[in-house]
Write a protein that holds these residues in place. Structure first.
Motif, PDB file in Angstrom:
ATOM      1  N   THR A  19       0.764  -1.413   0.046  1.00  0.00           N
ATOM      2  CA  THR A  19      -0.123  -0.036   0.169  1.00  0.00           C
ATOM      3  C   THR A  19       0.927   1.418  -0.056  1.00  0.00           C
ATOM      4  OG1 THR A  19       0.065  -0.287   2.428  1.00  0.00           O
ATOM      5  CG2 THR A  19      -1.831  -1.102   1.201  1.00  0.00           C
ATOM      6  N   GLY A  20       2.122   1.389  -0.437  1.00  0.00           N
ATOM      7  CA  GLY A  20       3.142   2.169  -0.357  1.00  0.00           C
ATOM      8  C   GLY A  20       3.882   2.420  -1.763  1.00  0.00           C
ATOM      9  N   GLU A  21       5.130   2.949  -1.461  1.00  0.00           N
ATOM     10  CA  GLU A  21       6.098   2.740  -2.671  1.00  0.00           C
ATOM     11  C   GLU A  21       6.888   1.628  -2.885  1.00  0.00           C
ATOM     12  OE1 GLU A  21       7.395   4.822  -5.814  1.00  0.00           O
ATOM     13  OE2 GLU A  21       5.979   5.394  -4.568  1.00  0.00           O
ATOM     14  N   MET A  22       6.970   0.977  -3.928  1.00  0.00           N
ATOM     15  CA  MET A  22       7.669  -0.391  -4.144  1.00  0.00           C
ATOM     16  C   MET A  22       8.772  -0.034  -4.521  1.00  0.00           C
ATOM     17  SD  MET A  22       7.139  -3.390  -3.220  1.00  0.00           S
ATOM     18  CE  MET A  22       5.424  -3.550  -3.078  1.00  0.00           C
ATOM     19  N   ASP A  23      10.040  -0.022  -3.914  1.00  0.00           N
ATOM     20  CA  ASP A  23      11.358   0.310  -4.421  1.00  0.00           C
ATOM     21  C   ASP A  23      11.963  -1.017  -4.934  1.00  0.00           C
ATOM     22  OD1 ASP A  23      14.010   1.228  -5.087  1.00  0.00           O
ATOM     23  OD2 ASP A  23      14.096   2.341  -3.240  1.00  0.00           O
ATOM     24  N   TYR A  24      12.058  -1.026  -6.219  1.00  0.00           N
ATOM     25  CA  TYR A  24      12.792  -2.422  -6.833  1.00  0.00           C
ATOM     26  C   TYR A  24      14.143  -2.468  -6.377  1.00  0.00           C
ATOM     27  CZ  TYR A  24       8.596  -3.882  -9.579  1.00  0.00           C
ATOM     28  OH  TYR A  24       7.377  -4.206 -10.028  1.00  0.00           O
ATOM     29  N   TYR A  80      -4.340   0.995  -2.978  1.00  0.00           N
ATOM     30  CA  TYR A  80      -3.338   0.161  -3.430  1.00  0.00           C
ATOM     31  C   TYR A  80      -2.444   0.607  -4.742  1.00  0.00           C
ATOM     32  CZ  TYR A  80      -5.049  -3.377  -0.425  1.00  0.00           C
ATOM     33  OH  TYR A  80      -5.386  -3.977   0.890  1.00  0.00           O
ATOM     34  N   GLY A  81      -2.575   1.937  -4.812  1.00  0.00           N
ATOM     35  CA  GLY A  81      -1.515   2.524  -5.736  1.00  0.00           C
ATOM     36  C   GLY A  81      -2.294   2.998  -7.251  1.00  0.00           C
ATOM     37  N   TYR A  82      -3.738   2.810  -7.242  1.00  0.00           N
ATOM     38  CA  TYR A  82      -4.307   3.098  -8.723  1.00  0.00           C
ATOM     39  C   TYR A  82      -4.920   4.581  -8.583  1.00  0.00           C
ATOM     40  CZ  TYR A  82      -3.870  -1.807  -9.671  1.00  0.00           C
ATOM     41  OH  TYR A  82      -3.367  -3.078  -9.933  1.00  0.00           O
ATOM     42  N   ARG A  83      -4.521   5.306  -9.823  1.00  0.00           N
ATOM     43  CA  ARG A  83      -4.933   6.610  -9.779  1.00  0.00           C
ATOM     44  C   ARG A  83      -6.093   6.881  -9.964  1.00  0.00           C
ATOM     45  NH1 ARG A  83       0.505   9.166 -12.723  1.00  0.00           N
ATOM     46  NH2 ARG A  83       2.230   8.580 -10.950  1.00  0.00           N
ATOM     47  N   SER A  84      -7.055   6.115 -10.729  1.00  0.00           N
ATOM     48  CA  SER A  84      -8.092   5.876 -11.040  1.00  0.00           C
ATOM     49  C   SER A  84      -9.021   4.844 -10.905  1.00  0.00           C
ATOM     50  CB  SER A  84      -8.380   6.462 -12.468  1.00  0.00           C
ATOM     51  OG  SER A  84      -7.919   5.318 -13.262  1.00  0.00           O
ATOM     52  N   PRO A  85     -10.288   4.937 -10.413  1.00  0.00           N
ATOM     53  CA  PRO A  85     -11.037   3.846 -10.281  1.00  0.00           C
ATOM     54  C   PRO A  85     -11.384   2.744 -11.384  1.00  0.00           C
ATOM     55  CG  PRO A  85     -12.355   5.807  -9.494  1.00  0.00           C
ATOM     56  CD  PRO A  85     -11.183   6.393 -10.097  1.00  0.00           C
ATOM     57  N   THR A  86     -11.093   3.571 -12.824  1.00  0.00           N
ATOM     58  CA  THR A  86     -11.251   2.917 -13.971  1.00  0.00           C
ATOM     59  C   THR A  86      -9.877   1.805 -14.107  1.00  0.00           C
ATOM     60  OG1 THR A  86     -12.438   4.697 -15.147  1.00  0.00           O
ATOM     61  CG2 THR A  86     -11.384   2.854 -16.466  1.00  0.00           C
ATOM     62  N   ALA A  87      -8.733   2.330 -13.605  1.00  0.00           N
ATOM     63  CA  ALA A  87      -7.523   1.277 -13.808  1.00  0.00           C
ATOM     64  C   ALA A  87      -7.677   0.225 -12.704  1.00  0.00           C
ATOM     65  CB  ALA A  87      -6.415   2.262 -13.482  1.00  0.00           C
ATOM     66  N   PHE A  88      -8.211   0.717 -11.569  1.00  0.00           N
ATOM     67  CA  PHE A  88      -8.521  -0.204 -10.517  1.00  0.00           C
ATOM     68  C   PHE A  88      -9.525  -1.443 -10.957  1.00  0.00           C
ATOM     69  CE2 PHE A  88     -10.870  -1.771  -6.744  1.00  0.00           C
ATOM     70  CZ  PHE A  88      -9.899  -2.492  -5.941  1.00  0.00           C
ATOM     71  N   ASN A  89     -10.602  -1.008 -11.377  1.00  0.00           N
ATOM     72  CA  ASN A  89     -11.595  -1.869 -11.922  1.00  0.00           C
ATOM     73  C   ASN A  89     -11.216  -2.806 -12.748  1.00  0.00           C
ATOM     74  OD1 ASN A  89     -13.549  -0.638 -10.124  1.00  0.00           O
ATOM     75  ND2 ASN A  89     -14.402   0.463 -11.862  1.00  0.00           N
ATOM     76  N   ARG A  90     -10.449  -2.373 -13.817  1.00  0.00           N
ATOM     77  CA  ARG A  90      -9.725  -3.188 -14.934  1.00  0.00           C
ATOM     78  C   ARG A  90      -8.815  -4.268 -14.402  1.00  0.00           C
ATOM     79  NH1 ARG A  90      -7.059   0.432 -17.320  1.00  0.00           N
ATOM     80  NH2 ARG A  90      -8.696   1.410 -18.575  1.00  0.00           N
ATOM     81  N   ALA A  91      -7.983  -3.823 -13.422  1.00  0.00           N
ATOM     82  CA  ALA A  91      -7.206  -4.876 -12.799  1.00  0.00           C
ATOM     83  C   ALA A  91      -7.931  -5.759 -11.861  1.00  0.00           C
ATOM     84  CB  ALA A  91      -6.129  -3.921 -12.041  1.00  0.00           C
ATOM     85  N   PHE A  92      -8.933  -5.406 -11.302  1.00  0.00           N
ATOM     86  CA  PHE A  92      -9.740  -6.187 -10.344  1.00  0.00           C
ATOM     87  C   PHE A  92     -10.349  -7.111 -11.184  1.00  0.00           C
ATOM     88  CE2 PHE A  92     -12.973  -7.423  -7.598  1.00  0.00           C
ATOM     89  CZ  PHE A  92     -12.161  -7.555  -6.269  1.00  0.00           C
ATOM     90  N   GLN A  93     -10.908  -6.794 -12.146  1.00  0.00           N
ATOM     91  CA  GLN A  93     -11.719  -7.813 -13.266  1.00  0.00           C
ATOM     92  C   GLN A  93     -10.703  -8.602 -13.815  1.00  0.00           C
ATOM     93  OE1 GLN A  93     -15.309  -6.710 -15.163  1.00  0.00           O
ATOM     94  NE2 GLN A  93     -14.983  -4.597 -14.753  1.00  0.00           N
ATOM     95  N   SER A  94      -9.772  -8.280 -13.959  1.00  0.00           N
ATOM     96  CA  SER A  94      -8.772  -9.256 -14.915  1.00  0.00           C
ATOM     97  C   SER A  94      -8.380 -10.252 -13.945  1.00  0.00           C
ATOM     98  CB  SER A  94      -7.531  -8.198 -15.237  1.00  0.00           C
ATOM     99  OG  SER A  94      -6.440  -9.180 -15.764  1.00  0.00           O
ATOM    100  N   PHE A  95      -8.137  -9.819 -12.706  1.00  0.00           N
ATOM    101  CA  PHE A  95      -7.859 -11.133 -11.611  1.00  0.00           C
ATOM    102  C   PHE A  95      -8.928 -11.785 -11.209  1.00  0.00           C
ATOM    103  CE2 PHE A  95      -6.619 -12.274  -7.313  1.00  0.00           C
ATOM    104  CZ  PHE A  95      -5.614 -13.426  -7.586  1.00  0.00           C
ATOM    105  N   HIS A  96     -10.046 -11.461 -10.626  1.00  0.00           N
ATOM    106  CA  HIS A  96     -10.958 -11.860 -10.058  1.00  0.00           C
ATOM    107  C   HIS A  96     -12.122 -12.342 -11.023  1.00  0.00           C
ATOM    108  CE1 HIS A  96      -9.873 -11.364  -6.003  1.00  0.00           C
ATOM    109  NE2 HIS A  96      -9.398 -10.037  -6.122  1.00  0.00           N
ATOM    110  N   GLY A  97     -12.383 -11.673 -12.242  1.00  0.00           N
ATOM    111  CA  GLY A  97     -13.201 -12.006 -13.205  1.00  0.00           C
ATOM    112  C   GLY A  97     -14.683 -11.225 -12.906  1.00  0.00           C
TER     113      GLY A  97
END
Length: 283
Positions: A19-24, A80-97
């Protein structure tokens, strides 16, 4: 076991920063290697890319948050680092269906993706031929392309480079410029934490040309593995090096480029070497 412990310490870091900055680069420091080598190790060990693993963990935890029903979807997306609900919805549906809103209403099935724990597994014995060689710095000349800091974004870059270089005559020109003992076409991944990541198609040469870029491979010790087969088989060899040889070798990654040496560049009947920069583990 120290090598595995470092990887598991990096898993703890990931969990603490979902839920924060991920530093590779910090992940690489925990595992005592560069961010590039860390991502390569992770992909071969886990069977998925680091970015995909992080995405799955975030979506798994996001589903739990949605089921609890105490937070708005937009707040969970930002968490969880998503700047827009649209991007979050897309990622969520891709994983959970299903859509996040469906989870908040209850009564639907979601997926759970647990944190990875690394262990050393004993596999069937299959020999690997290698040698350890220390080389002074040497010059190469060729073409390069920038690489993204997330390895998954580069999967199309390198094959496209080789295809274009084969068609437009670049490979033939480079082959005529080799003048040092390291014979063969080179695929050189220059990916450290101090400069822009690059991939070179090159040859070892002291010659210069306005048409090509020059680079000096730094002095290093290399674990050199030989193989034959197709371009797919070189990836299989690299996976075996990281998952079978490296954990118990007494070596760890050093801060130098990875090199693929193509002695016979025929993609269906290749003869090649994989050069992994290494240093003896301390202690």
């Amino acid at each position: 076991m120290e090598w595995v412990e470092r990887l598991n310490q990096s898993m703890t870091y990931i969990e603490e920063h979902l839920t924060g900055e991920m530093d590779y680069e910090q992940l690489g420091r925990i595992a005592c290697c560069s961010a590039y080598h860390y991502q390569r190790m992770f992909t071969y060990m886990a069977g998925i890319t680091l970015a995909e693993y992080i995405r799955r963990r975030k979506m798994s935890l996001a589903a739990v948050d949605l089921q609890e029903g105490n937070e708005r979807i937009i707040d969970i997306a930002q968490k969880y680092g998503y700047r827009s609900p649209t991007a979050f919805n897309r990622a969520f549906q891709s994983f959970h269906g299903i859509a996040p809103s469906s989870v908040k209403t209850g009564g639907v099935a979601v997926k759970s993706f647990s944190p990875i724990v690394f262990t050393i597994a004993v596999k069937g014995a299959k020999e690997m031929n290698y040698r350890i060689e220390t080389k002074e710095a040497f010059p190469i000349i060729g073409i390069s392309a920038p690489l993204d800091k997330e390895i998954k974004n580069n999967f199309m870059v390198v094959p496209k480079m080789w295809q274009e270089a084969s068609v437009n005559g670049t490979i033939q020109k480079l082959a005529g410029m080799m003048d040092t003992p390291l014979v063969g076409l080179l695929g050189v991944s220059v990916c450290n934490d101090q400069e822009q990541w690059k991939y070179f198609i090159a040859v070892s040469s002291t010659k210069t040309s306005d048409e090509f870029e020059e680079y000096t491979v730094p002095a290093s010790t290399w674990a050199i593995f030989s193989g034959t087969g197709t371009n797919q088989s070189i990836q299989e060899l690299e996976q075996r090096i990281i998952t079978e040889w490296l954990p118990t070798s007494g070596y760890e990654y050093a801060n130098a480029p990875d090199i693929e040496v193509y002695l016979n560049p025929d993609p269906q009947n290749a003869q090649y070497e994989v050069w992994i920069p290494v240093s003896k583990k301390k202690g």
